[in-house]
Design an enzyme around this catalytic site. Structure first.
Site, short mmCIF file in Angstrom:
data_model
loop_
_atom_site.label_atom_id
_atom_site.label_comp_id
_atom_site.label_asym_id
_atom_site.label_seq_id
_atom_site.Cartn_x
_atom_site.Cartn_y
_atom_site.Cartn_z
N ASP A 123 -1.09 -1.74 9.64
CA ASP A 123 -1.84 -2.97 9.93
C ASP A 123 -1.26 -3.80 11.07
OD1 ASP A 123 -4.11 -3.71 8.74
OD2 ASP A 123 -3.20 -4.51 6.93
N ASN A 179 -3.61 -1.12 -3.69
CA ASN A 179 -2.15 -1.20 -3.60
C ASN A 179 -1.47 -0.50 -4.77
OD1 ASN A 179 -2.49 -2.54 -1.24
ND2 ASN A 179 -1.99 -4.57 -2.02
#
Length: 435
Positions: free
Chosen positions: A122, A24
């Site tokens: 996602d 991330n």
């Protein structure tokens, strides 16, 4: 033919494993190279699809990308091809990558305009991008969405600092607005800012490039705009989600594992949450040592009521590790309520765990009660498909602890977030094959 992992489980593992660089953080700091025409060098970059796609996308835009070591790249964003952003290539590559949203802030700040295709990613419920766009608008950007070609076009030739109260403490939203604000005129204040270590890392990196950001680590950031930024060198933190996954793996499989170079001070409450599940771990230097444990017992609250583990924005417990905690609780002694507040549909992989013999009551899309088996009953291996990155690794941990053979399909999802995971687990003695 998609790839799958075949796992023969039920064996303890042993050894050392080093976490990869934080995925991330990588997506944010790699996007930040667009803020300067000077060279920026970033190390400890994980070799995973989401990150590699973003690096490739920067190359397509005209950034000079050089790979100087296995985990190190230098980026020079001197000449950016503005026409590229209207191309079909950008539409297909940018649209297929969640992280592509992160390039918008830097492009707005430096070039006064940007366009992005509607992003994908996602399957964990809706991930709104409103926070990003509302922030850009407050800084003075003008938006129009073109339904004909599916692009958001943004004009930001005159960004001005302002007060922004975020509607949610979105990590990527905060990062994007910070990157837009560092070159805006005047002072920007962001309240209810996300304050994850990744974001702190981004802010520290921007400051080394010449930005003026204060309040780093808090939820109130103050950014004094500057006219330009220079180059820098940056090293990514280790991935805290991997570290948590490996702690869970050690407990679930009764293994003695040392996790190397974890940057313990940046892990927040992650070690404490695993300790609440009864997992013993000790800090040795900057390594976490987990002894082989035959049993681990979930604590109760002081009044004896059932332990609840819920996610919350940092410094609360990260939602990315709730799936792991849920799986690890299956073999604990005692019960725990897992409360997934931040995303819907992240608990929908429990049906696979039930098939393996776990005792879990799915209360609703956000809550599951796990009744620990205390290793009295081993899970059994099954065939299953991974719905998202974190559930995929949770199922992998379950499979490694289970008796017999498991097959996990759709491992592309796992590999979006974990580099060379099969090789690294084999080094610990896992019986895992890619087919």
């Amino acid at each position: 033919m998609t790839n799958a992992f075949v796992i023969n489980g039920g064996k303890p593992l042993k050894g050392e494993i080093t976490p990869q660089g934080a995925k991330n953080e990588a997506l944010q700091v790699i996007s930040a190279v667009l803020l300067t025409d000077q060279q920026v060098t970033i190390s400890n970059i994980p070799d995973i699809k989401d990150v590699n796609k973003l690096i490739e996308l920067l190359g397509d835009m005209g950034v000079i990308v050089e790979k100087t070591a296995a985990d190190t790249y230098s980026f020079t964003a001197k000449d950016i091809d503005q026409d590229f952003f209207q191309s079909e290539t950008f539409k297909s590559k940018g649209g297929g990558l969640r992280g592509s949203i992160m390039i918008v802030g830097p492009l707005l700040a430096r070039f006064g305009k940007a366009s992005i295709p509607k992003p994908g990613g996602d399957k964990i419920g809706r991930r709104r991008l409103d926070t990003h766009f509302l922030g850009f608008e407050k800084l003075g950007a003008q938006f129009n969405y073109n339904p004909a070609d599916g692009f958001f076009n943004v004009d930001a030739s005159n960004l001005k600092g302002t007060y922004i109260l975020l509607d949610e403490a979105s990590v990527t939203g905060t990062a994007n607005i910070v990157m837009a604000a560092v070159l805006a005129k005047g002072i920007t204040t962001i309240y209810n800012a996300a304050c994850e270590p990744y974001l702190q890392q981004l802010c520290k990196m921007l400051n080394r490039m010449g930005a003026k950001i204060s309040g780093i680590g808090s939820n109130l950031l103050t950014i004094e705009g500057v006219t330009s930024l220079g180059g820098t060198e940056h090293r990514l933190l280790p991935d805290m989600i991997e570290i948590g996954s490996f702690i869970g793996l050690a407990a679930m499989t009764g293994s003695e594992i040392t996790i190397k170079d974890v940057k313990y001070a940046e892990l927040g409450m992650i070690p404490d949450v695993f300790k609440r599940l009864g997992i013993k771990l000790e800090l040795r230097g900057d390594d976490i040592y987990i002894p082989a444990q035959a049993h681990y017992e979930i604590e109760t609250f002081i009044d004896g009521s059932i332990m609840t583990i819920a996610d919350a924005p940092w410094p609360g417990f990260t939602p990315d590790l709730l799936s792991i905690v849920l799986v690890v609780a299956i073999q604990a002694k005692g019960s725990v309520l897992i409360h997934q507040k931040m995303f819907e549909s992240r608990l929908f992989f429990v049906d696979k765990l039930l098939d393996m013999g776990a005792q879990i009551i799915l209360c609703d899309p956000h809550r599951a009660t796990v009744i620990g088996l205390d290793k009295q009953v081993q899970l059994r291996g099954i065939s299953m498909t991974s719905p998202d990155i974190r559930a995929g690794v949770s199922l992998l941990i379950a499979a490694l602890s289970a008796q017999g053979k498991s097959t996990i399909y759709n491992i592309e999802q796992i590999e979006r977030g974990y580099q060379h995971i099969d090789d690294r687990l084999k080094a610990l003695g896992a019986d895992i094959t890619r087919i």
